[in-house]
Design a protein around this motif. Structure first.
Motif, PDB file in Angstrom:
ATOM      1  N   LEU A   1       0.830  -1.203   0.000  1.00  0.00           N
ATOM      2  CA  LEU A   1       0.000   0.000   0.000  1.00  0.00           C
ATOM      3  C   LEU A   1       0.866   1.256   0.000  1.00  0.00           C
ATOM      4  O   LEU A   1       0.571   2.212  -0.725  1.00  0.00           O
ATOM      5  CB  LEU A   1      -0.940   0.008   1.205  1.00  0.00           C
ATOM      6  N   ASP A   2       1.921   1.276   0.818  1.00  0.00           N
ATOM      7  CA  ASP A   2       2.805   2.447   0.836  1.00  0.00           C
ATOM      8  C   ASP A   2       3.358   2.734  -0.560  1.00  0.00           C
ATOM      9  O   ASP A   2       3.467   3.891  -0.980  1.00  0.00           O
ATOM     10  CB  ASP A   2       3.963   2.230   1.808  1.00  0.00           C
ATOM     11  N   THR A   3       3.695   1.671  -1.271  1.00  0.00           N
ATOM     12  CA  THR A   3       4.283   1.832  -2.602  1.00  0.00           C
ATOM     13  C   THR A   3       3.283   2.435  -3.576  1.00  0.00           C
ATOM     14  O   THR A   3       3.588   3.417  -4.274  1.00  0.00           O
ATOM     15  CB  THR A   3       4.782   0.480  -3.130  1.00  0.00           C
ATOM     16  N   VAL A   4       2.084   1.870  -3.658  1.00  0.00           N
ATOM     17  CA  VAL A   4       1.129   2.355  -4.658  1.00  0.00           C
ATOM     18  C   VAL A   4       0.470   3.661  -4.229  1.00  0.00           C
ATOM     19  O   VAL A   4       0.270   4.574  -5.048  1.00  0.00           O
ATOM     20  CB  VAL A   4       0.059   1.285  -4.965  1.00  0.00           C
ATOM     21  N   LEU A   5       0.154   3.792  -2.934  1.00  0.00           N
ATOM     22  CA  LEU A   5      -0.574   4.977  -2.483  1.00  0.00           C
ATOM     23  C   LEU A   5       0.287   6.229  -2.537  1.00  0.00           C
ATOM     24  O   LEU A   5      -0.201   7.314  -2.881  1.00  0.00           O
ATOM     25  CB  LEU A   5      -1.093   4.754  -1.060  1.00  0.00           C
ATOM     26  N   SER A   6       1.566   6.100  -2.209  1.00  0.00           N
ATOM     27  CA  SER A   6       2.432   7.282  -2.199  1.00  0.00           C
ATOM     28  C   SER A   6       2.461   7.963  -3.561  1.00  0.00           C
ATOM     29  O   SER A   6       2.416   9.192  -3.652  1.00  0.00           O
ATOM     30  CB  SER A   6       3.846   6.897  -1.759  1.00  0.00           C
ATOM     31  N   GLY A   7       2.521   7.180  -4.617  1.00  0.00           N
ATOM     32  CA  GLY A   7       2.544   7.759  -5.954  1.00  0.00           C
ATOM     33  C   GLY A   7       1.273   8.518  -6.282  1.00  0.00           C
ATOM     34  O   GLY A   7       1.314   9.612  -6.875  1.00  0.00           O
ATOM     35  N   TYR A   8       0.150   7.962  -5.891  1.00  0.00           N
ATOM     36  CA  TYR A   8      -1.119   8.633  -6.193  1.00  0.00           C
ATOM     37  C   TYR A   8      -1.356   9.840  -5.289  1.00  0.00           C
ATOM     38  O   TYR A   8      -1.990  10.817  -5.704  1.00  0.00           O
ATOM     39  CB  TYR A   8      -2.264   7.634  -6.090  1.00  0.00           C
ATOM     40  N   VAL A   9      -0.862   9.800  -4.067  1.00  0.00           N
ATOM     41  CA  VAL A   9      -0.940  10.981  -3.204  1.00  0.00           C
ATOM     42  C   VAL A   9      -0.160  12.135  -3.833  1.00  0.00           C
ATOM     43  O   VAL A   9      -0.634  13.284  -3.873  1.00  0.00           O
ATOM     44  CB  VAL A   9      -0.402  10.662  -1.789  1.00  0.00           C
ATOM     45  N   LEU A  10       1.026  11.842  -4.354  1.00  0.00           N
ATOM     46  CA  LEU A  10       1.819  12.887  -5.001  1.00  0.00           C
ATOM     47  C   LEU A  10       1.115  13.428  -6.245  1.00  0.00           C
ATOM     48  O   LEU A  10       1.148  14.634  -6.511  1.00  0.00           O
ATOM     49  CB  LEU A  10       3.201  12.339  -5.370  1.00  0.00           C
TER      50      LEU A  10
ATOM     51  N   ALA B   1      -2.060  13.594  -6.642  1.00  0.00           N
ATOM     52  CA  ALA B   1      -3.141  14.454  -6.153  1.00  0.00           C
ATOM     53  C   ALA B   1      -2.591  15.823  -5.739  1.00  0.00           C
ATOM     54  O   ALA B   1      -3.205  16.853  -6.016  1.00  0.00           O
ATOM     55  CB  ALA B   1      -3.855  13.780  -4.991  1.00  0.00           C
ATOM     56  N   TYR B   2      -1.429  15.826  -5.068  1.00  0.00           N
ATOM     57  CA  TYR B   2      -0.802  17.102  -4.714  1.00  0.00           C
ATOM     58  C   TYR B   2      -0.551  17.953  -5.954  1.00  0.00           C
ATOM     59  O   TYR B   2      -0.730  19.175  -5.944  1.00  0.00           O
ATOM     60  CB  TYR B   2       0.528  16.876  -4.005  1.00  0.00           C
ATOM     61  N   HIS B   3      -0.122  17.302  -7.023  1.00  0.00           N
ATOM     62  CA  HIS B   3       0.210  18.021  -8.257  1.00  0.00           C
ATOM     63  C   HIS B   3      -1.034  18.493  -9.007  1.00  0.00           C
ATOM     64  O   HIS B   3      -0.920  19.284  -9.950  1.00  0.00           O
ATOM     65  CB  HIS B   3       1.041  17.137  -9.192  1.00  0.00           C
ATOM     66  N   GLY B   4      -2.198  17.981  -8.619  1.00  0.00           N
ATOM     67  CA  GLY B   4      -3.419  18.355  -9.311  1.00  0.00           C
ATOM     68  C   GLY B   4      -3.737  17.475 -10.495  1.00  0.00           C
ATOM     69  O   GLY B   4      -4.672  17.771 -11.262  1.00  0.00           O
ATOM     70  N   ASP B   5      -3.001  16.379 -10.671  1.00  0.00           N
ATOM     71  CA  ASP B   5      -3.258  15.481 -11.792  1.00  0.00           C
ATOM     72  C   ASP B   5      -4.516  14.643 -11.583  1.00  0.00           C
ATOM     73  O   ASP B   5      -5.160  14.231 -12.552  1.00  0.00           O
ATOM     74  CB  ASP B   5      -2.066  14.531 -12.007  1.00  0.00           C
ATOM     75  N   LEU B   6      -4.848  14.370 -10.326  1.00  0.00           N
ATOM     76  CA  LEU B   6      -6.007  13.553  -9.988  1.00  0.00           C
ATOM     77  C   LEU B   6      -6.741  14.199  -8.819  1.00  0.00           C
ATOM     78  O   LEU B   6      -6.125  14.835  -7.966  1.00  0.00           O
ATOM     79  CB  LEU B   6      -5.580  12.136  -9.585  1.00  0.00           C
ATOM     80  N   SER B   7      -8.036  14.010  -8.765  1.00  0.00           N
ATOM     81  CA  SER B   7      -8.790  14.430  -7.585  1.00  0.00           C
ATOM     82  C   SER B   7      -8.515  13.440  -6.459  1.00  0.00           C
ATOM     83  O   SER B   7      -8.060  12.316  -6.717  1.00  0.00           O
ATOM     84  CB  SER B   7     -10.289  14.453  -7.895  1.00  0.00           C
TER      85      SER B   7
END
Length: 437
Positions: free
Chosen positions: A402-411, A413-419
């Protein structure tokens, strides 16, 4: 394979080989007298604490006289080498400090049951007094395998003189107010009210997010170890961080302890940090000792839709290796250090680590302690006020995935690429895809 922490096939490979250090039978335990105890930890302070606890127990009439022999390694290596030595059939520790993030590796299959002594009956007399939020992470199939060294409540650190200079109050009613004040402050002064990690340490990338998710009433995994990130609570927590990062309310650093964070603290670019109790020592005092007397704590600002005023992050559980001559001596040392009220009080006084027995929070002597780094504040009064709101924290053997996959998507989201909702949905899909087998 060892670095994966007993990955998908490791539990089956080990089988019963761990019992008695690979001999297939348990050794006859030493029941009293002098014991040379192999003690593994990632932090010297734990060794110092237990060495003193051993002396106190012996003075009180303990049947054991412990001579501790320290091996210090990284948190990951303590687990990795314990498994490796168990497979080799020799050289395992008698007592090991298992950092909570690394302990997840022992939840795969029967690894915990094969490697660690079951402490369930050893804590029976005080079980109702132990904080369930600190026993749950080290419990598998209803059996307790380690005792936590801390109850690391999350609080809001703020630099009082800087708040006064900038004309803002730390008495935020909610995270919404933090975002509002923080956005205007960043536009005016370039100063942030918090920070998030965006570097290569994946656990740190998701750490603050998990802290806020738990505060809101959600969690990454439920009691059964099932993924639980596609919830309104998890989405709201991520939304707060995304808006904070994009507005400048929360600054971005590579990690919470290195040069980037140190610079942000020293230059006053970050003047608040929502983080666990131990961050005062490892994050603030280590990075900005010259700011002694300037920092204070308060409970976390709340979410408008509900939740608590605190959360948890971190912890280290101490366990005895099973099937060894020194297993009983190891168990008795852990009990002497972590279960008696006197040692729980001493642990806070000397180390700043909070009690794990609920009754000790009512000890008046702790509420009167003034902290020099935090300007003489009686910090324990804040902890006492929120301890009963603290959420229960559950672990899963699949946490590293989870840390591996979630960290990428959190970043992203920070960048505004995904809600936030899209980020969590994609993370959940990837996680299930990688753990399906």
């Amino acid at each position: 394979m060892l670095r994966l922490g007993g990955g998908l096939g490791m539990a089956g490979l080990l089988g019963g080989a761990l019992t008695g250090c690979g001999t297939g039978r348990a050794a006859e335990p030493v029941t009293s007298g002098t014991v040379d105890l192999s003690f593994w930890t990632h932090d010297q302070v734990y060794y110092d604490f237990f060495a003193a606890a051993a002396e106190h127990a012996e003075a009180a009439g303990s049947r054991f006289h412990w001579r501790l022999h320290l091996t210090q390694a990284s948190a990951q290596d303590v687990v990795t080498k314990s498994i490796a030595q168990a497979i080799a059939g020799r050289g395992t520790p008698d007592v090991a400090g298992l950092e909570i993030g690394s302990f997840t590796r022992l939840l795969r299959g029967d690894l915990a049951a094969e490697l660690l002594e079951d402490l369930t009956e050893d804590v029976a007399e005080v079980r109702d007094d132990l904080l369930p939020m600190r026993t749950a992470p080290y419990t598998k199939d209803g059996r307790l395998y380690a005792l936590d060294s801390d109850a690391p409540l999350c609080v809001f650190y703020y630099r009082k003189p800087e708040y006064a200079r900038l004309g803002i109050s730390p008495d935020f009613a909610s995270w919404e107010e933090v975002l509002d004040v923080g956005e205007r402050l960043y536009e005016r002064e370039g100063v942030s009210l918090g920070a998030v990690a965006v570097g290569s340490e994946l656990g740190q990338v998701v750490q603050v997010y998990e802290m806020l998710t738990m505060q809101r009433g959600g969690r990454f995994f439920d009691e059964d170890g099932e993924l639980s990130i596609e919830t309104p609570e998890a989405e709201q927590a991520l939304d707060v961080l995304v808006r904070g990062v994009q507005s400048g309310c929360f600054g971005t650093v590579s990690d919470f302890y290195g040069p980037a964070m140190q610079t942000a603290l020293k230059t006053g670019k970050v003047i608040s940090v929502p983080m666990a109790t131990w961050y005062k020592v490892y994050g603030l005092r280590n990075n900005v000792p010259e700011q002694e007397g300037e920092w204070r704590i308060r409970s976390l600002p709340v979410f408008p839709d509900g939740g608590a005023r605190t959360s948890f992050t971190g912890g280290t559980g101490f366990a005895a290796l099973r099937g060894k001559e020194n297993t009983l001596a190891g168990v008795e040392l852990i009990k002497a250090g972590f279960l008696t009220p006197q040692e729980q009080v001493r642990r806070y006084v000397e180390m700043g680590y909070l009690p794990t027995r609920r009754s000790v929070f009512d000890d008046p002597s702790l509420s009167d302690i003034e902290d020099d780094y935090c300007g003489g504040q009686r910090m324990f009064q804040v902890y006492r006020e929120v301890i009963d709101e603290a959420p229960v924290y559950y672990l899963s053997a699949d946490r590293p995935v989870l840390d591996t996959v979630l960290s990428g998507y959190v970043l992203r989201a920070y960048h505004g690429d995904l809600s936030p909702r899209e980020a969590l949905g994609r993370a959940a899909d990837d996680f299930r895809g990688q753990t399906r087998s």
